[in-house]
Design a protein around this motif. Structure first.
Motif, PDB file in Angstrom:
ATOM      1  N   LEU A 167      -3.118 -22.551  25.534  1.00 43.28           N
ATOM      2  CA  LEU A 167      -2.741 -22.038  24.220  1.00 43.28           C
ATOM      3  C   LEU A 167      -2.158 -20.633  24.328  1.00 43.28           C
ATOM      4  CD1 LEU A 167      -5.771 -23.267  22.080  1.00 43.28           C
ATOM      5  CD2 LEU A 167      -3.425 -24.121  21.994  1.00 43.28           C
ATOM      6  N   ASP A 168      -2.654 -19.861  25.279  1.00 42.87           N
ATOM      7  CA  ASP A 168      -2.126 -18.511  25.474  1.00 42.87           C
ATOM      8  C   ASP A 168      -0.651 -18.548  25.892  1.00 42.87           C
ATOM      9  OD1 ASP A 168      -4.477 -17.288  24.778  1.00 42.87           O
ATOM     10  OD2 ASP A 168      -5.190 -17.034  26.846  1.00 42.87           O
ATOM     11  N   THR A 171       1.344 -19.486  22.902  1.00 38.47           N
ATOM     12  CA  THR A 171       1.405 -18.364  21.967  1.00 38.47           C
ATOM     13  C   THR A 171       2.436 -17.334  22.415  1.00 38.47           C
ATOM     14  OG1 THR A 171      -0.908 -18.659  21.313  1.00 38.47           O
ATOM     15  CG2 THR A 171       0.077 -16.498  20.909  1.00 38.47           C
ATOM     16  N   THR A 172       2.482 -17.051  23.704  1.00 43.39           N
ATOM     17  CA  THR A 172       3.470 -16.106  24.227  1.00 43.39           C
ATOM     18  C   THR A 172       4.886 -16.617  23.992  1.00 43.39           C
ATOM     19  OG1 THR A 172       1.948 -15.290  25.918  1.00 43.39           O
ATOM     20  CG2 THR A 172       4.297 -14.944  26.300  1.00 43.39           C
ATOM     21  N   ALA A 173       5.088 -17.923  24.183  1.00 35.88           N
ATOM     22  CA  ALA A 173       6.412 -18.506  23.958  1.00 35.88           C
ATOM     23  C   ALA A 173       6.812 -18.391  22.495  1.00 35.88           C
ATOM     24  CB  ALA A 173       6.420 -19.965  24.400  1.00 35.88           C
ATOM     25  N   ARG A 174       5.863 -18.657  21.603  1.00 36.25           N
ATOM     26  CA  ARG A 174       6.150 -18.578  20.164  1.00 36.25           C
ATOM     27  C   ARG A 174       6.386 -17.140  19.732  1.00 36.25           C
ATOM     28  NH1 ARG A 174       7.993 -18.922  15.894  1.00 36.25           N
ATOM     29  NH2 ARG A 174       7.534 -20.341  14.173  1.00 36.25           N
ATOM     30  N   LYS A 175       5.629 -16.239  20.305  1.00 36.72           N
ATOM     31  CA  LYS A 175       5.755 -14.814  19.971  1.00 36.72           C
ATOM     32  C   LYS A 175       7.135 -14.287  20.318  1.00 36.72           C
ATOM     33  CE  LYS A 175       3.843 -10.312  21.319  1.00 36.72           C
ATOM     34  NZ  LYS A 175       2.862  -9.618  22.182  1.00 36.72           N
ATOM     35  N   ASN A 176       7.709 -14.787  21.398  1.00 38.42           N
ATOM     36  CA  ASN A 176       8.992 -14.285  21.892  1.00 38.42           C
ATOM     37  C   ASN A 176      10.149 -15.227  21.568  1.00 38.42           C
ATOM     38  OD1 ASN A 176       7.879 -11.930  23.142  1.00 38.42           O
ATOM     39  ND2 ASN A 176       7.068 -13.261  24.751  1.00 38.42           N
ATOM     40  N   GLY A 177       9.998 -16.031  20.517  1.00 39.51           N
ATOM     41  CA  GLY A 177      11.032 -16.972  20.126  1.00 39.51           C
ATOM     42  C   GLY A 177      12.177 -16.302  19.394  1.00 39.51           C
ATOM     43  N   LEU A 178      12.903 -17.092  18.595  1.00 44.63           N
ATOM     44  CA  LEU A 178      14.081 -16.596  17.885  1.00 44.63           C
ATOM     45  C   LEU A 178      13.744 -15.404  17.000  1.00 44.63           C
ATOM     46  CD1 LEU A 178      17.065 -16.978  17.137  1.00 44.63           C
ATOM     47  CD2 LEU A 178      16.322 -18.609  15.363  1.00 44.63           C
ATOM     48  N   LEU A 181       7.267 -12.234  16.719  1.00 46.12           N
ATOM     49  CA  LEU A 181       6.028 -12.293  15.950  1.00 46.12           C
ATOM     50  C   LEU A 181       4.948 -11.462  16.622  1.00 46.12           C
ATOM     51  CD1 LEU A 181       5.881 -16.137  15.270  1.00 46.12           C
ATOM     52  CD2 LEU A 181       6.304 -14.389  13.554  1.00 46.12           C
ATOM     53  N   SER A 182       3.963 -11.038  15.833  1.00 48.27           N
ATOM     54  CA  SER A 182       2.782 -10.403  16.401  1.00 48.27           C
ATOM     55  C   SER A 182       1.935 -11.458  17.098  1.00 48.27           C
ATOM     56  CB  SER A 182       1.958  -9.740  15.298  1.00 48.27           C
ATOM     57  OG  SER A 182       1.405 -10.728  14.439  1.00 48.27           O
ATOM     58  N   ASP A 183       0.984 -11.000  17.921  1.00 48.87           N
ATOM     59  CA  ASP A 183       0.084 -11.933  18.600  1.00 48.87           C
ATOM     60  C   ASP A 183      -0.654 -12.802  17.591  1.00 48.87           C
ATOM     61  OD1 ASP A 183       0.735 -11.083  21.164  1.00 48.87           O
ATOM     62  OD2 ASP A 183      -0.823  -9.542  21.196  1.00 48.87           O
ATOM     63  N   ASP A 184      -1.174 -12.177  16.520  1.00 50.65           N
ATOM     64  CA  ASP A 184      -1.964 -12.911  15.535  1.00 50.65           C
ATOM     65  C   ASP A 184      -1.121 -13.955  14.819  1.00 50.65           C
ATOM     66  OD1 ASP A 184      -4.462 -13.200  13.802  1.00 50.65           O
ATOM     67  OD2 ASP A 184      -2.948 -12.708  12.287  1.00 50.65           O
ATOM     68  N   ALA A 185       0.070 -13.577  14.376  1.00 48.54           N
ATOM     69  CA  ALA A 185       0.936 -14.512  13.661  1.00 48.54           C
ATOM     70  C   ALA A 185       1.331 -15.680  14.558  1.00 48.54           C
ATOM     71  CB  ALA A 185       2.169 -13.795  13.142  1.00 48.54           C
ATOM     72  N   ALA A 186       1.686 -15.387  15.800  1.00 49.26           N
ATOM     73  CA  ALA A 186       2.085 -16.441  16.725  1.00 49.26           C
ATOM     74  C   ALA A 186       0.927 -17.402  16.989  1.00 49.26           C
ATOM     75  CB  ALA A 186       2.577 -15.829  18.032  1.00 49.26           C
ATOM     76  N   ARG A 187      -0.277 -16.850  17.177  1.00 48.89           N
ATOM     77  CA  ARG A 187      -1.422 -17.706  17.461  1.00 48.89           C
ATOM     78  C   ARG A 187      -1.756 -18.601  16.275  1.00 48.89           C
ATOM     79  NH1 ARG A 187      -5.193 -18.631  21.122  1.00 48.89           N
ATOM     80  NH2 ARG A 187      -4.259 -17.103  22.515  1.00 48.89           N
ATOM     81  N   ARG A 188      -1.648 -18.083  15.073  1.00 42.57           N
ATOM     82  CA  ARG A 188      -1.927 -18.903  13.887  1.00 42.57           C
ATOM     83  C   ARG A 188      -0.974 -20.105  13.817  1.00 42.57           C
ATOM     84  NH1 ARG A 188      -5.156 -16.629   9.782  1.00 42.57           N
ATOM     85  NH2 ARG A 188      -5.744 -14.439  10.136  1.00 42.57           N
TER      86      ARG A 188
END
Length: 291
Positions: A167-168, A171-178, A181-188
């Motif tokens: 999941l980590d 989350t990193t992939a989502r955080k650094n997408g288009l 996002l913050s860590d919290d927003a990406a993890r949610r």
């Protein structure tokens, strides 16, 4: 009401013509009914940060078709605004809402506007975040738009989703997408938007969501829809949102006296970041029709 009690929601599922829409219901079941629509490739967790500050409302945030934990359309179907509108009305019907307001972000905001224009008797108010109408296309672009959409549908229909070992990593992939996002927003978004698979986790979103539209509205059509949206609208724009968004949307909004526009600090997902409470506090009395 304590902040911890405000954070309580319940997961629900709704049957829409035999298809399952997953959702989170927040707040007061007897409050003003508000349907929350997320943006492209997001899910209902998009509203987790705002929802505790909207506890007086009966807020239902859904996973739109192809997103989160909701159903995927048939392989031959399209993810278009038009089919989304049918789902929005089906969701409202399943909830027993004859009239309701909409809180929406990005692509969800476009869906909200077109829904309100097409069925204005059902939508009372719009609270929109970083989105209003799609950028108009020229008539001359139509052949290329159709070709590109068909080619991309064929490509993504056969595409295998990427696998993340944890999941980590997801989350990193989502955080650094288009959109960053913050860590919290990406993890949610990740916790709601992945499923287990061999080797770890993969996105639960339908890959066909990545294909572009087969057809787009031209300027006259966009204006026709906006002209039918006469209910009160509040529009929150991120000062550091999509490049050119404010410059494109502000002149359009200023032509319509029913649209109030305010800029907030933050990027495209400003409602998931530090501005969440400020935006919610601006929207709440509006959605309750108290100001």
């Amino acid at each position: 009401m304590s902040h911890s009690s405000r954070d309580v929601f319940r997961d629900i599922t709704l049957d829409i013509q035999g298809n399952t829409i997953a959702a989170r219901q927040w707040g007061n079941p007897d409050g003003v009914p508000v349907l929350a629509l997320h943006g492209w490739l997001d899910n209902c967790a998009s509203f987790d940060a705002m929802a505790p500050f909207l506890a007086e409302l009966n807020l239902v945030a859904v996973d739109l078709a192809g997103h989160g934990q909701s159903y995927h359309r048939h392989r031959d179907a399209n993810y278009t605004i038009w089919t989304e509108i049918e789902d929005v009305l089906g969701i409202a019907d399943a909830l027993g809402w004859e009239a309701f307001s909409i809180l929406a972000h990005s692509r969800g905001a476009v869906i909200a506007t077109i829904t309100a224009a097409t069925f204005p008797e059902r939508v009372q108010r719009l609270a929109l975040i970083d989105g209003l109408v799609p950028p108009p296309a020229t008539d001359a672009e139509a052949p290329d738009t159709l070709r590109r959409g068909i080619e991309q549908r064929a490509r993504y229909r056969a595409r295998e989703s990427k696998v993340f070992s944890s999941l980590d990593v997801a989350t990193t992939a989502r955080k650094n997408g288009l959109f960053k996002l913050s860590d919290d927003a990406a993890r949610r978004l990740v916790m709601r938007g992945v499923r287990r698979c061999e080797g770890g986790y993969t996105w639960s979103n339908d890959p066909q969501l990545l294909a572009s539209s087969l057809a787009k509205l031209n300027e006259a059509q966009v204006e026709a829809f906006l002209g039918r949206v006469t209910m009160p609208i509040r529009l929150a724009l991120g000062k550091d949102g999509i490049q050119g968004m404010i410059e494109r949307i502000r002149p359009v909004a200023e032509q319509h006296p029913n649209i109030q526009l305010r800029e907030f600090a933050g990027g495209h997902h400003l409602h998931m970041e530090d501005a969440a409470e400020a935006i919610a506090c601006w929207f709440l009395p509006f959605l309750e029709d108290r100001d």
